[in-house]
Scaffold this active site. Structure first.
Site, PDB file in Angstrom:
ATOM      1  CE  LYS A 179      -3.893  -2.254   1.843  1.00  0.00           C
ATOM      2  NZ  LYS A 179      -5.360  -2.088   1.393  1.00  0.00           N
ATOM      3  CG  HIS A 237      -2.795  -7.892   6.499  1.00  0.00           C
ATOM      4  ND1 HIS A 237      -1.880  -8.231   5.787  1.00  0.00           N
ATOM      5  CD2 HIS A 237      -3.836  -8.430   6.335  1.00  0.00           C
ATOM      6  CE1 HIS A 237      -2.717  -9.162   4.892  1.00  0.00           C
ATOM      7  NE2 HIS A 237      -3.782  -8.912   5.206  1.00  0.00           N
TER       8      HIS A 237
HETATM    9  C1  BG6 Z   1      -7.161 -10.074   3.495  1.00  0.00           C
HETATM   10  C2  BG6 Z   1      -7.818 -10.698   4.672  1.00  0.00           C
HETATM   11  O1  BG6 Z   1      -5.808 -10.608   3.774  1.00  0.00           O
HETATM   12  O2  BG6 Z   1      -7.095  -8.780   4.076  1.00  0.00           O
HETATM   13  C3  BG6 Z   1      -9.149 -10.402   4.539  1.00  0.00           C
HETATM   14  O3  BG6 Z   1      -8.041 -12.132   4.332  1.00  0.00           O
HETATM   15  C4  BG6 Z   1      -9.325  -9.027   4.835  1.00  0.00           C
HETATM   16  O4  BG6 Z   1     -10.189 -11.005   5.653  1.00  0.00           O
HETATM   17  C5  BG6 Z   1      -8.353  -8.246   3.799  1.00  0.00           C
HETATM   18  O5  BG6 Z   1     -10.771  -8.483   4.274  1.00  0.00           O
HETATM   19  C6  BG6 Z   1      -8.610  -6.650   3.879  1.00  0.00           C
HETATM   20  O6  BG6 Z   1      -7.582  -6.080   2.989  1.00  0.00           O
HETATM   21  P1  BG6 Z   1      -7.797  -4.712   2.615  1.00  0.00           P
HETATM   22  O7  BG6 Z   1      -6.778  -4.423   1.437  1.00  0.00           O
HETATM   23  O8  BG6 Z   1      -9.292  -4.532   1.891  1.00  0.00           O
HETATM   24  O9  BG6 Z   1      -8.009  -3.776   3.624  1.00  0.00           O
END
Ligand code: BG6
Length: 487
Positions: A179, A237
């Site tokens: 990001k 994350h």
């Molecule tokens: C993914 C998860 O890695 O990231 C999901 O498995 C989640 O559950 C998603 O919704 C969120 O990603 P972003 O980029 O939409 O915030």
């Protein structure tokens, strides 16, 4: 970014959700932008339930096109994008089928990228089958999360994949690292003198990292119910974001310098004592509620979810880092589904001034604050106190605003697009190295074990709120609150 690196991009799970929503749209965007993908580069989709190329292209037109149209579809670029796509029908359970893949790619130019957009149980069989037909040479492999279920299963996958591919060939993707604002955080910290002297325990009171979602588990109830928020979002994350916020300046931006520094942070995380878990970890599960005026059902009634499920859809944690820079500074991490808003942000709360001649408001911690908004509306804001106009000396909070779309009108890239280009061009810095992943699993495991052994269910919260009250109480114990609670 001009490139002449040719490639053959083999997409396993070619009709899966990820291919449809993220991977193919990202490749299309790179193609449409021009100059990012070598003209000779090909995409070879692999799937089982599609008869041949014509049917696959029909599927792409029907399912992928709607996801790329949001920026206005360029029909000419779309048509030439489809020309890049080849298709091979393979039953992944049948290793002999891989000779078909070998034949399909043998005449194609450039580095081979194998993207495994499949369940993790297929990672090892696919790697073995690739090796059996000699396709592990001159290639890179991309592994999607979740990589394993715990330390043991993740080690088992890494060991098996590591017998076939060298670590420099393995790209473990964590799309949060792609990001733009996360990249900007690195630029802000290591490209300026302003923040670095303050980026330490002497000046920072606490840090919050939130990834809040309005969405529920969508069509993934079955997967999610066996996973939960700690594995789905924290182990990867959130801990990756934490390691970028807290890392020491790397000596260069080459992949191992950056990853070495992140690893040091992950290894310095204060281990969680199972007896303290109630004080430093909150798990929650959403009940029925209302989000933006729409009623949404309880997690336990979602398709694929067990009615008596104790899977967490919300986690809040207090984390500490045991090193000189960060000792004693609480890092509050939080993520959840069906929360009040979709927002991902990092909040650095600086300490109060040591003495204020200007009244009590300047003595409040967090008056100086850096808020890095990852999504939506990517911005970085630096909050300061300023004098309100008029008589007397009354202070008010104002902010300096770095809104990327105002400064840089062009060139913004989706995370997947950047990361796929990195794979094609052999840049590993934004991919997770095996030792980082192990350190992250090692740290979360006591929490996983304790929750699995506990007979207490997750704390309920109504969909459309900010999670269980216990998450706020945890911060209150440290004399602080979540950012949205201040407003
Ligand atoms: C993914 C998860 O890695 O990231 C999901 O498995 C989640 O559950 C998603 O919704 C969120 O990603 P972003 O980029 O939409 O915030």
């Amino acid at each position: 970014m001009q490139t002449d690196s040719s490639f053959t991009f083999v997409l396993f799970g070619g009709t899966g959700d990820l291919s449809m929503r993220k991977i193919l749209p990202a490749l299309y965007e790179a193609h449409r932008a021009g100059g990012m993908l070598a003209d000779s580069g090909k995409i070879v989709a692999v799937a089982r339930h599609v008869a041949g190329r014509a049917d696959y292209l029909e599927w792409v037109n029907e399912h992928v096109k709607p996801h790329v149209s949001k920026n206005g579809l360029d029909e000419t670029a779309w048509a030439s994008f489809l020309d890049r796509i080849e298709f091979v029908k393979i039953d992944l359970g049948n290793p002999e089928d891989f000779t078909l893949l070998r034949d399909a790619v043998s005449g194609l130019p450039g580095i081979r990228v194998f993207y495994l957009a499949t369940g993790p149980s297929l990672f090892v069989p696919i790697c073995h089958a690739l090796a059996s037909v000699g396709l592990n040479e001159n290639s890179r492999i991309v592994l999607e999360k979740p990589l394993g279920y715990d330390l043991k299963s993740s080690n088992a996958i890494n060991d098996a994949v590591g017998e076939i591919f060298a670590e420099e060939q393995i790209y473990r993707i964590d799309h949060y690292l792609g990001k733009e604002p996360v990249q900007n955080l690195l630029a802000l910290r290591f490209g300026n003198v302003l923040f670095e002297p303050l980026w330490r325990r002497e000046w920072v009171e606490s840090i919050q990292i939130t990834i809040a979602e309005e969405l529920g588990v969508e069509a993934r109830g079955d997967f999610y119910d066996n996973t939960g928020a700690l594995r789905d979002m924290v182990q990867n994350h959130l801990l990756q974001l934490l390691s970028i916020v807290a890392m020491e300046p790397p000596h260069s931006m080459d992949s191992d310098s950056v990853r070495d520094e992140k690893l040091r942070v992950l290894r310095a995380l204060k281990p969680i004592d199972p007896r303290d878990i109630g004080k430093v970890a909150v798990r929650g599960q959403y009940h029925a509620g209302v989000i933006r005026g729409t009623a949404v059902p309880a997690y336990a009634t979602e398709p694929g979810v067990k009615q008596d499920s104790t899977t967490e859809t919300f986690v809040a944690l207090k984390v500490e880092i045991e090193n000189w820079r960060w000792a004693g500074v609480p890092f509050f991490l939080r993520t959840g589904k069906r929360l009040a808003d979709r927002v991902a942000e990092i909040v650095v709360n600086f300490r109060a001034v040591p003495h204020s001649a200007l009244g009590a408001s300047a003595l409040r911690g967090g008056a100086n604050r850096l808020v890095i908004r990852l999504q939506p509306n990517e911005t970085i804001r630096l909050y300061c106190l300023a004098k309100q106009p008029g008589e007397g000396m009354n202070l008010a909070s104002v902010h300096l605003d770095l809104a990327f779309d105002r400064f840089f009108r062009e060139g913004q890239m989706e995370a997947y697009q950047r990361l796929l280009l990195d794979v094609i061009n052999g840049r590993l810095a934004l991919f997770v190295r095996r030792d980082e992943q192990e350190a992250a699993w090692r740290w979360v495991e006591p929490i996983l074990n304790e929750w699995a052994a506990s007979n207490k269910p997750p704390k309920p919260y109504a969909a459309g709120t900010w999670g269980p009250a216990a998450a706020s109480a945890m911060l209150a114990q440290h004399g602080t609150c979540w950012l949205e609670e201040e407003n």
